[in-house]
Write a protein that holds these residues in place. Structure first.
Motif, PDB file in Angstrom:
ATOM      1  N   ASP A 155      18.804  53.905  49.864  1.00 58.23           N
ATOM      2  CA  ASP A 155      19.398  52.951  48.922  1.00 58.23           C
ATOM      3  C   ASP A 155      18.621  51.643  48.802  1.00 58.23           C
ATOM      4  N   HIS A 156      17.524  51.493  49.567  1.00 60.28           N
ATOM      5  CA  HIS A 156      16.798  50.226  49.556  1.00 60.28           C
ATOM      6  C   HIS A 156      15.310  50.459  49.323  1.00 60.28           C
ATOM      7  N   ALA A 157      14.733  49.585  48.535  1.00 59.61           N
ATOM      8  CA  ALA A 157      13.326  49.730  48.159  1.00 59.61           C
ATOM      9  C   ALA A 157      12.398  49.651  49.352  1.00 59.61           C
ATOM     10  N   ALA A 158      12.784  48.874  50.385  1.00 60.59           N
ATOM     11  CA  ALA A 158      11.898  48.687  51.534  1.00 60.59           C
ATOM     12  C   ALA A 158      11.536  50.014  52.190  1.00 60.59           C
ATOM     13  N   SER A 159      12.493  50.935  52.218  1.00 50.72           N
ATOM     14  CA  SER A 159      12.222  52.219  52.870  1.00 50.72           C
ATOM     15  C   SER A 159      11.276  53.076  52.055  1.00 50.72           C
ATOM     16  N   ARG A 160      11.075  52.712  50.792  1.00 52.25           N
ATOM     17  CA  ARG A 160      10.140  53.460  49.958  1.00 52.25           C
ATOM     18  C   ARG A 160       8.751  52.847  49.978  1.00 52.25           C
ATOM     19  N   ASN A 161       8.661  51.622  50.461  1.00 50.43           N
ATOM     20  CA  ASN A 161       7.378  50.923  50.415  1.00 50.43           C
ATOM     21  C   ASN A 161       6.785  50.651  51.798  1.00 50.43           C
TER      22      ASN A 161
ATOM     23  N   GLU B  67       3.989  62.573  51.072  1.00 48.41           N
ATOM     24  CA  GLU B  67       2.841  62.591  50.152  1.00 48.41           C
ATOM     25  C   GLU B  67       2.798  61.319  49.316  1.00 48.41           C
ATOM     26  N   LYS B  68       3.967  60.880  48.865  1.00 49.14           N
ATOM     27  CA  LYS B  68       4.027  59.630  48.093  1.00 49.14           C
ATOM     28  C   LYS B  68       3.642  58.450  48.981  1.00 49.14           C
ATOM     29  N   GLY B  69       4.114  58.453  50.229  1.00 45.49           N
ATOM     30  CA  GLY B  69       3.764  57.377  51.147  1.00 45.49           C
ATOM     31  C   GLY B  69       2.279  57.311  51.421  1.00 45.49           C
ATOM     32  N   ILE B  70       1.640  58.479  51.515  1.00 46.28           N
ATOM     33  CA  ILE B  70       0.198  58.515  51.767  1.00 46.28           C
ATOM     34  C   ILE B  70      -0.570  57.937  50.575  1.00 46.28           C
ATOM     35  N   LYS B  71      -0.076  58.177  49.368  1.00 50.62           N
ATOM     36  CA  LYS B  71      -0.725  57.577  48.189  1.00 50.62           C
ATOM     37  C   LYS B  71      -0.642  56.054  48.235  1.00 50.62           C
ATOM     38  N   GLN B  72       0.513  55.541  48.725  1.00 50.27           N
ATOM     39  CA  GLN B  72       0.676  54.086  48.824  1.00 50.27           C
ATOM     40  C   GLN B  72      -0.125  53.510  49.984  1.00 50.27           C
ATOM     41  N   HIS B  73      -0.237  54.275  51.082  1.00 51.51           N
ATOM     42  CA  HIS B  73      -0.927  53.796  52.288  1.00 51.51           C
ATOM     43  C   HIS B  73      -1.931  54.864  52.728  1.00 51.51           C
ATOM     44  N   PRO B  74      -3.004  55.034  51.981  1.00 51.16           N
ATOM     45  CA  PRO B  74      -3.923  56.162  52.231  1.00 51.16           C
ATOM     46  C   PRO B  74      -4.609  56.125  53.594  1.00 51.16           C
ATOM     47  N   ASP B  75      -4.672  54.961  54.208  1.00 53.91           N
ATOM     48  CA  ASP B  75      -5.375  54.860  55.493  1.00 53.91           C
ATOM     49  C   ASP B  75      -4.420  54.817  56.681  1.00 53.91           C
ATOM     50  N   ASP B  76      -3.133  55.017  56.435  1.00 53.59           N
ATOM     51  CA  ASP B  76      -2.174  54.943  57.545  1.00 53.59           C
ATOM     52  C   ASP B  76      -2.167  56.259  58.320  1.00 53.59           C
ATOM     53  N   LYS B  77      -2.610  56.181  59.556  1.00 54.80           N
ATOM     54  CA  LYS B  77      -2.754  57.370  60.402  1.00 54.80           C
ATOM     55  C   LYS B  77      -1.401  58.000  60.720  1.00 54.80           C
ATOM     56  N   ARG B  78      -0.385  57.150  60.937  1.00 50.26           N
ATOM     57  CA  ARG B  78       0.927  57.674  61.313  1.00 50.26           C
ATOM     58  C   ARG B  78       1.516  58.537  60.204  1.00 50.26           C
ATOM     59  N   LEU B  79       1.374  58.087  58.966  1.00 48.30           N
ATOM     60  CA  LEU B  79       1.906  58.843  57.836  1.00 48.30           C
ATOM     61  C   LEU B  79       1.218  60.200  57.711  1.00 48.30           C
ATOM     62  N   ARG B  80      -0.079  60.190  57.823  1.00 46.52           N
ATOM     63  CA  ARG B  80      -0.822  61.431  57.650  1.00 46.52           C
ATOM     64  C   ARG B  80      -0.546  62.395  58.801  1.00 46.52           C
ATOM     65  N   LEU B  81      -0.380  61.840  60.003  1.00 45.96           N
ATOM     66  CA  LEU B  81      -0.071  62.696  61.150  1.00 45.96           C
ATOM     67  C   LEU B  81       1.326  63.303  61.005  1.00 45.96           C
TER      68      LEU B  81
END
Length: 576
Positions: free
Chosen positions: A213-219, A245-259
């Motif tokens: 319900d909050h934008a912060a969790s999407r960004n 996948e959407k998060g990786i597009k926003q933060h392409p270099d974030d290792k935690r997301l990709r892992l």
């Protein structure tokens, strides 16, 4: 390991000024508070000290240089209390953090925060230390100061540290989070912290709804990762993939997301995609051997044996995850039908989590190849070189011999083991099972009753004795009582359900026997359980149903001696 604190006597006496300057970044001790991320350093206020204070601080620095950190910390604690100077308190806090001294770290952080109310690092340090001490309400007061000062907060740490507390404490902390969220509804750390608390309270749906319900969790990355974990926990892992996948597009270099994305692909058994993602991560972070090991395991899961060998050999060359790499190289070579290399890799596994599994595989491979004497010799050498594993190694060899009908040799081995380790319960249990195969029910009962005397709640021993008595003797009531004790201890164990069903059959309780045996077979589709259930159905006049049960079991275990003997006894033929 040597650590030293910089000598700043020159700063104390330079120009005749009796002042203690703040520690510069280059002059700080080599341990920093993980919460300390300076935002905008406030103007430094210098304190004036007495001669005794200066001497005590100088002594502390000299003591630190000589690795007498106890003296250094003691002096700083004393002078921080006496002077209430924030720079002295900060220095004491850093030393206490370095030493892992929790109470001094808390005391120094509080003095620092109270005397530097505009220093966000000080307020954050106090909040974290209070949370570590379980003083959550006070911690929130300081963290709110950091929030108001636009500093980086650690509400996630507060929520995580509350995981092991009582429900009332978590409920109070949750109220504090809700109060702050009313003022800061889109603060990602507050949302993340509240969602964590909801998850800890067994409310994953509410936690997920809050984040969605909050934008912060999407960004922001942390709330996004939590959303993915919550979806996975709710068996909605397929929804986590597009989110990540959407998060990786926003933060392409974030290792935690990709892992997290790669692991989610593994969970969904999209192994080729997971392999590609892990390979990309290894290429991006070539020094991360945890990623390389994960990639190797995914290759093994995907049955890409040769590819797995490449990554595992890289780990061995790099000296990382060495034992696990050797063990999994053995697995890969087994699948590639390269038994000699498999044996070589298993033999290279040292003491640790993979040692016994490796010894088990060596034993199985050699026994399967009829190299029994070689297997026995290797296991004997292993017991000699690794005496801490001797009992388990005896058990591995005894089980391998017993399962291949080498009962007398297994018996001799266990007797040898018991001479070395008298009254070891695992060895006694193994001897009891061998005694049953030797028709020595007296020895079986003696060993199992010894185990039960030592461990009255040993469900396995209670069940083994009860089943043997009901299956091999006419002591049905006594046997049933033993099995019922085991059932009370492990009510869902299919082996115990099977025994209890068989006991009821022996006592003529066919309906109860069928009920229990069906439960056992549902939990554990085993050929022996199927043989028992079929016999109960046969005795109850349900021959067609009995044949269905046996037929299905024979498809999975066509050479089952229990099924064949049951068929021969009841139908006059081993064939259906």
């Amino acid at each position: 390991m040597t650590r030293s604190f910089p000598l700043f006597a020159a700063l104390l006496f330079l120009g005749g000024c009796q002042a203690l300057s703040p520690v510069t970044p280059d002059g700080s001790p080599p341990v920093q508070d993980s919460a300390s991320v300076p935002v905008e350093p406030p103007p430094q206020v210098y304190g004036s000290f007495s001669r005794d204070t200066l001497l005590a601080l100088l002594t502390a620095e000299l003591a630190g240089q000589r690795n007498r950190f106890d003296i250094a910390l003691g002096n700083y604690q004393q002078q921080a209390q006496a002077t209430q100077d924030p720079a002295v308190a900060e220095r004491g806090f850093r030393i206490a953090e370095y030493l892992g001294a929790e109470q001094p770290a808390l005391d120094m952080a509080l003095i620092w925060a109270q005397n530097a109310p505009n220093n966000l690092d000080a307020q954050r340090a106090a909040a974290v230390q209070l949370a570590r001490a379980g003083r959550y309400d006070e911690s929130m007061v300081y963290m709110e100061k950091v929030l108001l000062g636009q500093g980086d907060t650690h509400f996630d740490f507060l929520a995580l540290s509350a995981a092991e507390t009582d429900p009332d404490t978590r409920a109070g902390l949750l109220q504090s989070f809700e109060r702050l969220l009313q003022k800061n509804p889109e603060n990602g750390q507050l949302l993340f912290g509240k969602a964590l608390l909801l998850q800890q309270d067994g409310k994953p749906e509410a936690a997920l709804e809050l984040l969605e319900d909050h934008a912060a969790s999407r960004n922001e990355v942390a709330p996004l990762l939590l959303r993915a974990r919550l979806l996975q926990g709710l068996k909605r892992g397929d929804e986590a993939v597009p989110l990540l996948e959407k998060g990786i597009k926003q933060h392409p270099d974030d290792k935690r997301l990709r892992l997290s994305y790669a692991r989610q692909l593994v969970e969904l058994e999209r192994l080729d995609d997971a392999k590609a993602e892990f390979a990309s991560l290894v290429q991006q972070f070539p020094e991360d051997d945890d990623l390389r090991f994960s990639l190797a395991l995914v290759c093994l899961e995907a049955e890409a044996w040769a590819e797995a060998v490449v990554y595992l050999e890289e780990l061995v060359e790099r000296g990382s995850h060495t034992d696990a790499a050797h063990y999994n190289l053995g697995r890969a070579h087994e699948e590639l039908k390269d038994i000699d290399n498999a044996l070589r890799e298993y033999a290279l596994v040292g003491p640790g989590n993979d040692y016994l599994p490796a010894q088990l595989r060596i034993s199985e491979l050699l026994f399967d190849a009829q190299r029994i004497d070689e297997a026995a010799s290797k296991l004997a050498k292993a017991r000699e070189s690794q005496p801490d594993y001797a009992i388990q190694l005896y058990l591995i060899e005894a089980e391998a011999l017993s399962s291949r009908q080498q009962v007398q040799r297994a018996w001799t081995l266990v007797e040898q083991a018991l001479a070395q380790f008298p009254n070891d319960l695992n060895l006694l249990y193994t001897r009891a099972m061998l005694a049953e195969k030797r028709d020595d029910l007296q020895q079986l009962e003696k060993d199992l009753r010894f185990i039960i005397q030592r461990e009255p709640e040993n469900a396995m021993a209670l069940n083994a004795l009860g089943y043997t008595l009901v299956d091999r003797t006419t002591r049905f009531a006594e046997a049933k009582a033993l099995i019922e004790q085991a059932h009370q201890l492990s009510p869902e164990d299919p082996a115990i359900l099977d025994s209890l069903g068989w006991a009821n059959f022996r006592l003529g309780n066919l309906e109860e026997a069928e009920r229990l045996l069906r439960q056992a077979l549902e939990r554990f589709p085993d050929h022996e359980v199927a043989a028992h259930l079929g016999e109960v159905l046969w005795a109850a006049g349900q021959q067609r149903e009995a044949r269905k049960v046996w037929s299905k079991a024979l498809e999975a275990e066509p050479d089952s001696p229990v099924l064949r003997s049951t068929l021969q006894r009841l139908t006059g033929s081993e064939q259906l």
